[in-house]
Design a protein around this motif. Structure first.
Motif, short mmCIF file in Angstrom:
data_model
loop_
_atom_site.label_atom_id
_atom_site.label_comp_id
_atom_site.label_asym_id
_atom_site.label_seq_id
_atom_site.Cartn_x
_atom_site.Cartn_y
_atom_site.Cartn_z
N ALA A 186 22.57 -12.68 115.78
CA ALA A 186 21.61 -13.38 116.63
C ALA A 186 20.47 -13.96 115.81
O ALA A 186 20.04 -15.11 116.05
CB ALA A 186 21.07 -12.42 117.69
N PHE A 187 19.97 -13.21 114.85
CA PHE A 187 18.90 -13.71 113.99
C PHE A 187 19.35 -14.94 113.19
O PHE A 187 18.65 -15.95 113.12
CB PHE A 187 18.43 -12.62 113.03
CG PHE A 187 17.52 -11.60 113.65
CD1 PHE A 187 16.67 -11.93 114.70
CD2 PHE A 187 17.48 -10.29 113.17
CE1 PHE A 187 15.81 -11.00 115.26
CE2 PHE A 187 16.62 -9.35 113.73
CZ PHE A 187 15.79 -9.70 114.78
N ASN A 188 20.54 -14.84 112.57
CA ASN A 188 21.02 -15.96 111.76
C ASN A 188 21.32 -17.19 112.61
O ASN A 188 21.08 -18.32 112.18
CB ASN A 188 22.27 -15.53 110.98
CG ASN A 188 21.94 -14.63 109.80
OD1 ASN A 188 20.80 -14.60 109.33
ND2 ASN A 188 22.90 -13.88 109.32
N HIS A 189 21.83 -16.96 113.82
CA HIS A 189 22.07 -18.08 114.72
C HIS A 189 20.75 -18.75 115.11
O HIS A 189 20.65 -19.98 115.17
CB HIS A 189 22.82 -17.61 115.96
CG HIS A 189 23.14 -18.72 116.93
ND1 HIS A 189 22.30 -19.06 117.99
CD2 HIS A 189 24.17 -19.59 116.98
CE1 HIS A 189 22.82 -20.06 118.64
NE2 HIS A 189 23.95 -20.41 118.07
N TYR A 190 19.74 -17.94 115.37
CA TYR A 190 18.42 -18.49 115.73
C TYR A 190 17.85 -19.31 114.58
O TYR A 190 17.36 -20.43 114.78
CB TYR A 190 17.47 -17.37 116.09
CG TYR A 190 16.04 -17.83 116.31
CD1 TYR A 190 15.66 -18.41 117.52
CD2 TYR A 190 15.09 -17.72 115.30
CE1 TYR A 190 14.36 -18.88 117.71
CE2 TYR A 190 13.79 -18.17 115.49
CZ TYR A 190 13.43 -18.74 116.69
OH TYR A 190 12.16 -19.21 116.89
N LEU A 191 17.92 -18.79 113.37
CA LEU A 191 17.39 -19.51 112.21
C LEU A 191 18.14 -20.81 111.97
O LEU A 191 17.54 -21.85 111.66
CB LEU A 191 17.45 -18.63 110.97
CG LEU A 191 16.50 -17.42 110.93
CD1 LEU A 191 16.77 -16.56 109.71
CD2 LEU A 191 15.05 -17.86 110.97
N ALA A 192 19.47 -20.77 112.13
CA ALA A 192 20.27 -21.97 111.91
C ALA A 192 20.00 -23.01 112.99
O ALA A 192 19.85 -24.21 112.69
CB ALA A 192 21.75 -21.62 111.87
N ALA A 193 19.93 -22.56 114.26
CA ALA A 193 19.73 -23.50 115.36
C ALA A 193 18.32 -24.09 115.34
O ALA A 193 18.12 -25.25 115.72
CB ALA A 193 19.99 -22.79 116.69
N THR A 194 17.34 -23.31 114.90
CA THR A 194 15.94 -23.75 114.95
C THR A 194 15.52 -24.51 113.69
O THR A 194 14.80 -25.51 113.78
CB THR A 194 15.01 -22.55 115.14
OG1 THR A 194 15.45 -21.79 116.28
CG2 THR A 194 13.57 -23.01 115.37
N TYR A 195 15.99 -24.04 112.53
CA TYR A 195 15.50 -24.60 111.27
C TYR A 195 16.60 -25.21 110.41
O TYR A 195 16.31 -25.79 109.36
CB TYR A 195 14.78 -23.52 110.46
CG TYR A 195 13.70 -22.82 111.25
CD1 TYR A 195 12.50 -23.45 111.55
CD2 TYR A 195 13.88 -21.52 111.70
CE1 TYR A 195 11.51 -22.81 112.27
CE2 TYR A 195 12.89 -20.86 112.43
CZ TYR A 195 11.71 -21.51 112.71
OH TYR A 195 10.73 -20.88 113.44
#
Length: 387
Positions: free
Chosen positions: A105-114
């Motif tokens: 979830a963290f890596n998906h958030y970082l990829a989707a956001t940044y």
């Protein structure tokens, strides 16, 4: 929920929207029973991350930081109950949530956001969480991580069991990582045939160091760099080679690196798909005392001469050694991971995942000094809380 915006280091740079982060984390599977559940999952996890960004690390300190801002967080998250979760609730949630699901979830958030997560070099290395070592014992939770040094991001980490080591854990680590057109770099422990074949089978390449744990391989690689034996009347030329050098002056130390690269054109080495071998010499001089030390290491790679020049390999090997400052030091010292006593393995793994996320997030926001960034975030969070 109201918004807290944490800006990047430069004006107009990327920002962190806490409301978006909480909404993203709310999608995680909640391990708690629906009965008696008061605090939303995304809210609790976001509060922990905010406390981390503001400079708190131990679970008790995180809980107290949240409690002291109770009224503000009640308004921020539109809470029905005018209280914040206690230490037992926070610990219980972190102990029961899946560290693997949280990491994804963290890596998906970082990829989707940044964006990002496309850099070529992947470094694998392990560290022990010293705060998990029971009294009278020498072994605690040991985690092996796949790290993108160019982005300060951990793609994945796995626990090395008590009855195994990094050699047996490494194939499981890289199995779920997209390695096509990527290069995996590891120390001499990871210089293994099976791991090399696994990486090649996934479309990647490897860069390994070779040391005394494999004396025959070390001798074979070092032989490439020995002066040719001379026979009477038959002078032999040296093997064709390229050399790259770099010099840096940091923290009172002058460091000179020289990498010599030779192509294994004859297939002399008995190793899966090896193409080139290298000799790396590091000479470090302490400017205050003038004392110098020199270290020479050897290595091999499956990368072709076109894909990995001497200059490229010199850069990759330096990035590999940078994992100590970029990841391990920040977790151990800045985030006080080693000083945090944790008896429960599940809690330790989740704390490590959160620490990895904080390091990656701060890099995405443009900060390279984690300690300074946390002081800035602490002030900015305080300024935006709705007291």
């Amino acid at each position: 929920m109201k918004h807290i915006i944490l800006e990047g280091q430069e004006t107009g740079a990327v920002v962190l929207d806490v409301a978006d982060l909480a909404a993203h984390l709310e999608q995680l599977p909640d391990p708690r029973d629906r009965r008696g559940k008061i605090y939303p999952l995304g809210m609790v996890l976001t509060l922990v991350i905010l406390a981390k960004l503001a400079g708190e690390d131990k679970p008790s300190a995180i809980t107290e930081w949240i409690r002291l801002r109770c009224d503000a967080f009640v308004k921020l998250f539109n809470c029905k109950h005018r209280r914040m979760p206690c230490l037992n609730i926070i610990r219980g949630l972190l102990m029961n949530i899946s560290d693997e699901a949280l990491e994804k979830a963290f890596n998906h958030y970082l990829a989707a956001t940044y964006g990002g997560q496309q850099s070529q070099l992947v470094v694998i290395d392990g560290k022990t969480m010293r705060g998990t070592i029971p009294k009278g014992q020498t072994r605690g939770i040991h985690l092996l991580a796949a790290y993108l040094p160019a982005e300060g991001l951990v793609l994945k980490q796995v626990e090395v069991g008590l009855k195994e080591n990094e050699i047996t854990a490494a194939p499981a680590l890289v199995a779920d990582i997209h390695l096509k057109h990527r290069v995996v770099c590891g120390d001499a422990m990871h210089t293994q045939r099976d791991l090399s074949a696994t990486i090649l089978g996934q479309g990647g390449n490897y860069v390994w160091f070779v040391k005394d744990n494999q004396p025959t391989l070390l001798s074979d690689v070092a032989q490439f760099f020995q002066p040719p034996q001379m026979a009477a009347g038959w002078p032999l030329p040296e093997m064709a080679r390229t050399v790259a050098e770099s010099t840096t002056l940091q923290h009172g130390r002058l460091e000179k690196r020289s990498l010599t690269l030779i192509v294994d054109e004859t297939g002399f080495l008995d190793w899966p798909a090896v193409r080139q071998v290298f000799r790396l010499e590091r000479r470090v001089q302490e400017m205050a005392t003038g004392a110098t030390r020199t270290e020479v290491v050897y290595g091999l790679t499956s990368c072709s001469p076109e894909a990995a020049t001497a200059e490229q390999l010199l850069a990759w090997t330096r990035q590999y050694w940078g994992i100590e400052n970029g990841l391990h030091y920040r977790r151990d010292v800045t985030l006080r991971e080693d000083a945090t006593r944790i008896a429960q393995p599940a809690l330790a793994r989740v704390i490590a995942v959160i620490n990895n996320f904080v390091i990656g997030l701060v890099r995405k926001l443009g900060y390279h000094n984690l300690a300074a960034a946390r002081r800035i975030f602490n002030a900015r969070i305080a300024a935006q809380l709705p007291y």
